[in-house]
Scaffold this motif. Structure first.
Motif, PDB file in Angstrom:
ATOM      1  N   LEU A 118       0.805  -1.221   0.000  1.00  0.00           N
ATOM      2  CA  LEU A 118       0.000   0.000   0.000  1.00  0.00           C
ATOM      3  C   LEU A 118       0.824   1.249   0.000  1.00  0.00           C
ATOM      4  CD1 LEU A 118      -2.595  -1.671   2.087  1.00  0.00           C
ATOM      5  CD2 LEU A 118      -2.959  -0.771  -0.169  1.00  0.00           C
ATOM      6  N   HIS A 119       2.255   1.081   0.064  1.00  0.00           N
ATOM      7  CA  HIS A 119       3.193   2.181  -0.181  1.00  0.00           C
ATOM      8  C   HIS A 119       3.565   2.249  -1.655  1.00  0.00           C
ATOM      9  CE1 HIS A 119       3.526   1.783   4.139  1.00  0.00           C
ATOM     10  NE2 HIS A 119       4.034   2.977   4.156  1.00  0.00           N
ATOM     11  N   THR A 129      -1.408  12.234  -7.780  1.00  0.00           N
ATOM     12  CA  THR A 129      -0.250  12.208  -6.900  1.00  0.00           C
ATOM     13  C   THR A 129      -0.654  11.841  -5.484  1.00  0.00           C
ATOM     14  OG1 THR A 129       0.792  13.925  -8.218  1.00  0.00           O
ATOM     15  CG2 THR A 129       1.664  13.565  -5.995  1.00  0.00           C
ATOM     16  N   GLY A 130       0.107  10.903  -4.886  1.00  0.00           N
ATOM     17  CA  GLY A 130      -0.108  10.553  -3.496  1.00  0.00           C
ATOM     18  C   GLY A 130      -1.174   9.511  -3.255  1.00  0.00           C
ATOM     19  N   THR A 131      -1.707   8.862  -4.275  1.00  0.00           N
ATOM     20  CA  THR A 131      -2.698   7.822  -4.057  1.00  0.00           C
ATOM     21  C   THR A 131      -2.232   6.518  -4.662  1.00  0.00           C
ATOM     22  OG1 THR A 131      -3.885   8.312  -6.096  1.00  0.00           O
ATOM     23  CG2 THR A 131      -4.600   9.468  -4.101  1.00  0.00           C
ATOM     24  N   SER A 132      -2.798   5.418  -4.166  1.00  0.00           N
ATOM     25  CA  SER A 132      -2.515   4.092  -4.675  1.00  0.00           C
ATOM     26  C   SER A 132      -3.824   3.343  -4.803  1.00  0.00           C
ATOM     27  CB  SER A 132      -1.582   3.338  -3.722  1.00  0.00           C
ATOM     28  OG  SER A 132      -0.371   4.019  -3.541  1.00  0.00           O
ATOM     29  N   LEU A 136      -9.335   0.192  -6.788  1.00  0.00           N
ATOM     30  CA  LEU A 136      -9.610  -0.972  -5.950  1.00  0.00           C
ATOM     31  C   LEU A 136     -10.992  -0.882  -5.327  1.00  0.00           C
ATOM     32  CD1 LEU A 136      -8.177  -3.565  -5.033  1.00  0.00           C
ATOM     33  CD2 LEU A 136      -7.536  -2.370  -2.939  1.00  0.00           C
ATOM     34  N   ASP A 137     -11.794  -1.927  -5.574  1.00  0.00           N
ATOM     35  CA  ASP A 137     -13.177  -1.957  -5.120  1.00  0.00           C
ATOM     36  C   ASP A 137     -13.395  -2.957  -3.996  1.00  0.00           C
ATOM     37  OD1 ASP A 137     -16.258  -1.526  -5.863  1.00  0.00           O
ATOM     38  OD2 ASP A 137     -15.944  -3.692  -5.709  1.00  0.00           O
ATOM     39  N   HIS A 138     -12.640  -4.030  -3.982  1.00  0.00           N
ATOM     40  CA  HIS A 138     -12.876  -5.149  -3.069  1.00  0.00           C
ATOM     41  C   HIS A 138     -11.542  -5.637  -2.520  1.00  0.00           C
ATOM     42  CE1 HIS A 138     -15.105  -9.075  -2.132  1.00  0.00           C
ATOM     43  NE2 HIS A 138     -13.850  -9.332  -1.833  1.00  0.00           N
ATOM     44  N   LEU A 139     -11.421  -5.727  -1.196  1.00  0.00           N
ATOM     45  CA  LEU A 139     -10.187  -6.210  -0.591  1.00  0.00           C
ATOM     46  C   LEU A 139     -10.492  -7.151   0.563  1.00  0.00           C
ATOM     47  CD1 LEU A 139      -7.075  -6.088  -0.288  1.00  0.00           C
ATOM     48  CD2 LEU A 139      -7.426  -4.225   1.333  1.00  0.00           C
ATOM     49  N   CYS A 154      -3.267   2.305   6.036  1.00  0.00           N
ATOM     50  CA  CYS A 154      -2.779   2.534   4.668  1.00  0.00           C
ATOM     51  C   CYS A 154      -3.850   2.190   3.643  1.00  0.00           C
ATOM     52  CB  CYS A 154      -1.534   1.693   4.405  1.00  0.00           C
ATOM     53  SG  CYS A 154      -0.104   2.122   5.411  1.00  0.00           S
ATOM     54  N   ILE A 155      -4.558   1.096   3.881  1.00  0.00           N
ATOM     55  CA  ILE A 155      -5.602   0.668   2.956  1.00  0.00           C
ATOM     56  C   ILE A 155      -6.704   1.713   2.873  1.00  0.00           C
ATOM     57  CG2 ILE A 155      -7.467  -1.004   2.601  1.00  0.00           C
ATOM     58  CD1 ILE A 155      -5.571  -3.087   3.870  1.00  0.00           C
ATOM     59  N   LEU A 156      -7.160   2.177   4.014  1.00  0.00           N
ATOM     60  CA  LEU A 156      -8.258   3.144   4.039  1.00  0.00           C
ATOM     61  C   LEU A 156      -7.882   4.433   3.311  1.00  0.00           C
ATOM     62  CD1 LEU A 156      -9.501   2.724   7.731  1.00  0.00           C
ATOM     63  CD2 LEU A 156     -10.518   1.770   5.660  1.00  0.00           C
ATOM     64  N   VAL A 157      -6.624   4.841   3.455  1.00  0.00           N
ATOM     65  CA  VAL A 157      -6.172   6.091   2.843  1.00  0.00           C
ATOM     66  C   VAL A 157      -5.873   5.913   1.355  1.00  0.00           C
ATOM     67  CG1 VAL A 157      -4.313   7.793   2.836  1.00  0.00           C
ATOM     68  CG2 VAL A 157      -5.303   7.033   5.007  1.00  0.00           C
ATOM     69  N   ASP A 158      -5.262   4.775   1.001  1.00  0.00           N
ATOM     70  CA  ASP A 158      -4.742   4.601  -0.358  1.00  0.00           C
ATOM     71  C   ASP A 158      -5.700   3.921  -1.325  1.00  0.00           C
ATOM     72  OD1 ASP A 158      -2.446   5.804   0.466  1.00  0.00           O
ATOM     73  OD2 ASP A 158      -1.316   3.961   0.746  1.00  0.00           O
TER      74      ASP A 158
END
Length: 260
Positions: A118-119, A129-132, A136-139, A154-158
């Protein structure tokens, strides 16, 4: 196409099958084998129209530099072993429109904790810029990592458009992760996925420990579009745990809380 291979299979056995399938515009590929290192043919990486790839009990060699998965939307990595951190980053950087990522760790998995994933910054032409993982819809995330709570941040932010989030602790990986948890660093702001997208939240093997309560409380309070939150518990104090969840504040007025 689904390939279930024994350790005696070699690159020479696999290459012709995959070459033919890719040439015929294969959309979904699943490979399962005992963990032996093998090299996928270049056609798999270079000329692929694959939309779904599921790899299980596989040890992968390094991904070629000029590889690309322009159509890949669903990637399942189940007990996959990589040669190093860079191989993990490289594989995910090839998937600009990835929507679904499922990761299951095991004793075979050396690198893949998702903490490094997630980095990952994919090419600027695909993401702001700054997103990953902007698509992504399903994790589904295994909680066997001792730092899963920071990984979750990290998941929630990216993953700003995440709609389905499932937290699981696979029975084979049962570790006392609650005993080693430090302070959870919540996001500095309510992530977009919580304020605008998350609809389904599921947590298996929820035990109601202090840090688990912090995470559950945060998600329920901030997921304003949440439609269904399901908690599974096998604790001897199950009734009290579920009662506590029921009284937690919810950011969504239409959220259905389900206990099992």
């Amino acid at each position: 196409m689904q390939l279930k291979l024994n350790p005696h299979c070699t690159h020479r056995d696999i290459k012709p099958l995959i070459n033919i399938a890719v040439a015929r515009s294969l959309r979904e590929l699943r490979i399962e084998m005992i963990c032996e290192s093998f090299e996928l043919p270049k056609s798999f990486y270079m000329f692929s129209q694959l939309e779904t790839v599921i790899l299980e009990k596989v040890s992968l060699e390094d991904v070629p530099r000029n590889a690309h998965f322009p159509c890949l939307k669903r990637l399942h990595l189940l007990s996959v072993k990589f040669t190093g951190d860079e191989s993990v980053k490289k594989l995910l950087s090839l998937c600009p429109i990835l929507e679904e990522l499922v990761v299951k760790r095991s004793s075979l998995t050396n690198i893949l904790t998702l903490y490094v994933l997630l980095h990952l910054q994919t090419p600027d032409s695909y993401l702001p810029t700054g997103t990953s993982f902007v698509f992504l819809d399903h994790l589904e995330l295994c909680l066997c990592s001792t730092e899963w709570w920071n990984l979750l941040t990290c998941i929630l932010v990216d993953a700003p458009k995440l709609r389905v989030l499932k937290l699981k602790l696979y029975r084979k990986h049962c570790v006392r992760y609650n005993d080693v948890m430090d302070q959870w660093n919540q996001p500095d702001y309510v992530p977009m996925c919580l304020s605008s997208y998350l609809e389904i939240f599921e947590w298996r093997q929820y035990n109601g420990k202090e840090k688990e309560r912090e995470v559950a409380k945060y998600i329920l309070a901030n997921a304003s579009r949440l439609k269904k939150a399901t908690f599974y518990s096998e604790s001897g104090e199950k009734d009290g745990i579920l009662k506590e969840l029921e009284y937690m504040a919810r950011g969504s007025t239409t959220c259905k809380l389900v206990f099992d």
